[in-house]
Design a protein around this motif. Structure first.
Motif, PDB file in Angstrom:
ATOM      1  N   TRP A 152       3.822   2.430   0.391  1.00 24.08           N
ATOM      2  CA  TRP A 152       4.877   1.933   1.256  1.00 24.08           C
ATOM      3  C   TRP A 152       4.309   1.221   2.477  1.00 24.08           C
ATOM      4  O   TRP A 152       4.846   0.249   2.966  1.00 24.08           O
ATOM      5  CB  TRP A 152       5.739   3.105   1.713  1.00 24.08           C
ATOM      6  N   ARG A 153       3.156   1.710   2.959  1.00 22.02           N
ATOM      7  CA  ARG A 153       2.627   1.227   4.231  1.00 22.02           C
ATOM      8  C   ARG A 153       1.409   0.310   4.087  1.00 22.02           C
ATOM      9  O   ARG A 153       1.259  -0.623   4.833  1.00 22.02           O
ATOM     10  CB  ARG A 153       2.262   2.440   5.094  1.00 22.02           C
ATOM     11  N   PHE A 154       0.529   0.607   3.150  1.00 22.00           N
ATOM     12  CA  PHE A 154      -0.753  -0.088   3.063  1.00 22.00           C
ATOM     13  C   PHE A 154      -0.855  -0.925   1.796  1.00 22.00           C
ATOM     14  O   PHE A 154      -0.012  -0.870   0.927  1.00 22.00           O
ATOM     15  CB  PHE A 154      -1.909   0.914   3.113  1.00 22.00           C
ATOM     16  N   GLY A 155      -1.983  -1.644   1.684  1.00 24.38           N
ATOM     17  CA  GLY A 155      -2.192  -2.543   0.558  1.00 24.38           C
ATOM     18  C   GLY A 155      -3.221  -2.037  -0.428  1.00 24.38           C
ATOM     19  O   GLY A 155      -3.543  -0.845  -0.495  1.00 24.38           O
ATOM     20  N   LEU A 156      -3.763  -2.968  -1.172  1.00 23.76           N
ATOM     21  CA  LEU A 156      -4.670  -2.683  -2.277  1.00 23.76           C
ATOM     22  C   LEU A 156      -5.947  -1.983  -1.833  1.00 23.76           C
ATOM     23  O   LEU A 156      -6.419  -1.057  -2.499  1.00 23.76           O
ATOM     24  CB  LEU A 156      -5.012  -3.991  -3.003  1.00 23.76           C
ATOM     25  N   TRP A 157      -6.515  -2.393  -0.697  1.00 21.06           N
ATOM     26  CA  TRP A 157      -7.794  -1.819  -0.281  1.00 21.06           C
ATOM     27  C   TRP A 157      -7.671  -0.336   0.042  1.00 21.06           C
ATOM     28  O   TRP A 157      -8.604   0.430  -0.165  1.00 21.06           O
ATOM     29  CB  TRP A 157      -8.370  -2.577   0.911  1.00 21.06           C
ATOM     30  N   MET A 158      -6.510   0.088   0.523  1.00 20.13           N
ATOM     31  CA  MET A 158      -6.332   1.500   0.843  1.00 20.13           C
ATOM     32  C   MET A 158      -6.299   2.357  -0.420  1.00 20.13           C
ATOM     33  O   MET A 158      -6.872   3.432  -0.448  1.00 20.13           O
ATOM     34  CB  MET A 158      -5.049   1.703   1.653  1.00 20.13           C
ATOM     35  N   ILE A 159      -5.655   1.883  -1.482  1.00 16.06           N
ATOM     36  CA  ILE A 159      -5.609   2.676  -2.706  1.00 16.06           C
ATOM     37  C   ILE A 159      -6.986   2.707  -3.367  1.00 16.06           C
ATOM     38  O   ILE A 159      -7.367   3.717  -3.950  1.00 16.06           O
ATOM     39  CB  ILE A 159      -4.507   2.201  -3.677  1.00 16.06           C
ATOM     40  N   LEU A 160      -7.743   1.619  -3.267  1.00 17.38           N
ATOM     41  CA  LEU A 160      -9.106   1.643  -3.801  1.00 17.38           C
ATOM     42  C   LEU A 160      -9.979   2.632  -3.041  1.00 17.38           C
ATOM     43  O   LEU A 160     -10.738   3.403  -3.639  1.00 17.38           O
ATOM     44  CB  LEU A 160      -9.716   0.246  -3.753  1.00 17.38           C
ATOM     45  N   LEU A 201      -0.314  14.390  -4.814  1.00 17.25           N
ATOM     46  CA  LEU A 201      -0.998  13.099  -4.905  1.00 17.25           C
ATOM     47  C   LEU A 201      -0.007  11.965  -5.168  1.00 17.25           C
ATOM     48  O   LEU A 201      -0.167  10.867  -4.640  1.00 17.25           O
ATOM     49  CB  LEU A 201      -2.072  13.135  -5.992  1.00 17.25           C
ATOM     50  N   PHE A 202       1.024  12.235  -5.959  1.00 15.50           N
ATOM     51  CA  PHE A 202       2.047  11.223  -6.211  1.00 15.50           C
ATOM     52  C   PHE A 202       2.787  10.896  -4.921  1.00 15.50           C
ATOM     53  O   PHE A 202       3.017   9.727  -4.611  1.00 15.50           O
ATOM     54  CB  PHE A 202       3.021  11.726  -7.284  1.00 15.50           C
ATOM     55  N   ALA A 203       3.135  11.930  -4.144  1.00 14.08           N
ATOM     56  CA  ALA A 203       3.816  11.713  -2.867  1.00 14.08           C
ATOM     57  C   ALA A 203       2.915  10.965  -1.888  1.00 14.08           C
ATOM     58  O   ALA A 203       3.369  10.074  -1.163  1.00 14.08           O
ATOM     59  CB  ALA A 203       4.267  13.043  -2.276  1.00 14.08           C
ATOM     60  N   ALA A 204       1.640  11.315  -1.862  1.00 15.69           N
ATOM     61  CA  ALA A 204       0.702  10.605  -0.993  1.00 15.69           C
ATOM     62  C   ALA A 204       0.559   9.149  -1.434  1.00 15.69           C
ATOM     63  O   ALA A 204       0.457   8.246  -0.597  1.00 15.69           O
ATOM     64  CB  ALA A 204      -0.663  11.292  -1.015  1.00 15.69           C
ATOM     65  N   GLY A 205       0.574   8.910  -2.730  1.00 19.81           N
ATOM     66  CA  GLY A 205       0.509   7.540  -3.236  1.00 19.81           C
ATOM     67  C   GLY A 205       1.722   6.728  -2.829  1.00 19.81           C
ATOM     68  O   GLY A 205       1.602   5.551  -2.487  1.00 19.81           O
ATOM     69  N   ILE A 206       2.909   7.346  -2.837  1.00 20.10           N
ATOM     70  CA  ILE A 206       4.116   6.640  -2.395  1.00 20.10           C
ATOM     71  C   ILE A 206       3.979   6.256  -0.926  1.00 20.10           C
ATOM     72  O   ILE A 206       4.282   5.128  -0.529  1.00 20.10           O
ATOM     73  CB  ILE A 206       5.371   7.501  -2.628  1.00 20.10           C
ATOM     74  N   ALA A 207       3.513   7.194  -0.113  1.00 26.20           N
ATOM     75  CA  ALA A 207       3.345   6.906   1.315  1.00 26.20           C
ATOM     76  C   ALA A 207       2.320   5.795   1.545  1.00 26.20           C
ATOM     77  O   ALA A 207       2.525   4.914   2.384  1.00 26.20           O
ATOM     78  CB  ALA A 207       2.936   8.178   2.051  1.00 26.20           C
ATOM     79  N   LEU A 208       1.233   5.829   0.804  1.00 23.83           N
ATOM     80  CA  LEU A 208       0.218   4.778   0.945  1.00 23.83           C
ATOM     81  C   LEU A 208       0.738   3.430   0.469  1.00 23.83           C
ATOM     82  O   LEU A 208       0.479   2.395   1.089  1.00 23.83           O
ATOM     83  CB  LEU A 208      -1.041   5.149   0.158  1.00 23.83           C
ATOM     84  N   PHE A 257       1.443   5.084  -5.740  1.00 23.92           N
ATOM     85  CA  PHE A 257       1.162   3.863  -4.973  1.00 23.92           C
ATOM     86  C   PHE A 257       1.989   2.687  -5.491  1.00 23.92           C
ATOM     87  O   PHE A 257       2.580   1.938  -4.713  1.00 23.92           O
ATOM     88  CB  PHE A 257      -0.331   3.534  -5.037  1.00 23.92           C
ATOM     89  N   LEU A 258       2.050   2.539  -6.808  1.00 26.69           N
ATOM     90  CA  LEU A 258       2.826   1.436  -7.381  1.00 26.69           C
ATOM     91  C   LEU A 258       4.308   1.583  -7.066  1.00 26.69           C
ATOM     92  O   LEU A 258       4.986   0.596  -6.764  1.00 26.69           O
ATOM     93  CB  LEU A 258       2.608   1.365  -8.893  1.00 26.69           C
ATOM     94  N   LEU A 259       4.821   2.807  -7.118  1.00 27.03           N
ATOM     95  CA  LEU A 259       6.217   3.033  -6.767  1.00 27.03           C
ATOM     96  C   LEU A 259       6.455   2.724  -5.289  1.00 27.03           C
ATOM     97  O   LEU A 259       7.461   2.109  -4.930  1.00 27.03           O
ATOM     98  CB  LEU A 259       6.629   4.455  -7.093  1.00 27.03           C
ATOM     99  N   GLY A 260       5.536   3.128  -4.433  1.00 25.26           N
ATOM    100  CA  GLY A 260       5.658   2.829  -3.013  1.00 25.26           C
ATOM    101  C   GLY A 260       5.619   1.339  -2.735  1.00 25.26           C
ATOM    102  O   GLY A 260       6.376   0.834  -1.896  1.00 25.26           O
ATOM    103  N   GLN A 261       4.756   0.598  -3.428  1.00 21.12           N
ATOM    104  CA  GLN A 261       4.713  -0.853  -3.282  1.00 21.12           C
ATOM    105  C   GLN A 261       6.032  -1.483  -3.727  1.00 21.12           C
ATOM    106  O   GLN A 261       6.552  -2.372  -3.065  1.00 21.12           O
ATOM    107  CB  GLN A 261       3.565  -1.439  -4.117  1.00 21.12           C
TER     108      GLN A 261
END
Length: 76
Positions: free
Chosen positions: A16-24, A7-14, A63-67
């Motif tokens: 890196w590529r997508f914004g706030l709405w994708m993580i929500l 899940l952490f790796a998936a969050g990094i990928a998200l 996600f925060l790390l990816g951003q």
């Protein structure tokens, strides 16, 4: 532990590529799937709730790390 790492790796990928709405959306889907899987077979107790929070923290931390990495890459 493996699930949290994935899940952490998936969050990094998200992140890196997508914004706030994708993580929500992803957090909502994870919560719905977790509740559906654990509510049906047994009572939803405190342990399941804490595990859900740990999984959400791993996803959103990635996600925060990816951003951060995507913003740091744009500056250079």
């Amino acid at each position: 532990m493996i699930t949290s790492a994935l899940l952490f790796a998936a969050g990094i990928a998200l992140g890196w590529r997508f914004g706030l709405w994708m993580i929500l959306f992803t957090s909502g889907c994870l919560t719905a799937a977790y509740v559906a899987l654990h509510l049906i077979p047994s009572a939803f107790g405190w342990l399941e709730f804490l595990i859900l929070l740990a999984h959400l923290a791993a996803l959103q931390g990635g996600f925060l790390l990816g951003q951060y990495l995507s913003q740091a890459g744009e500056k250079h």
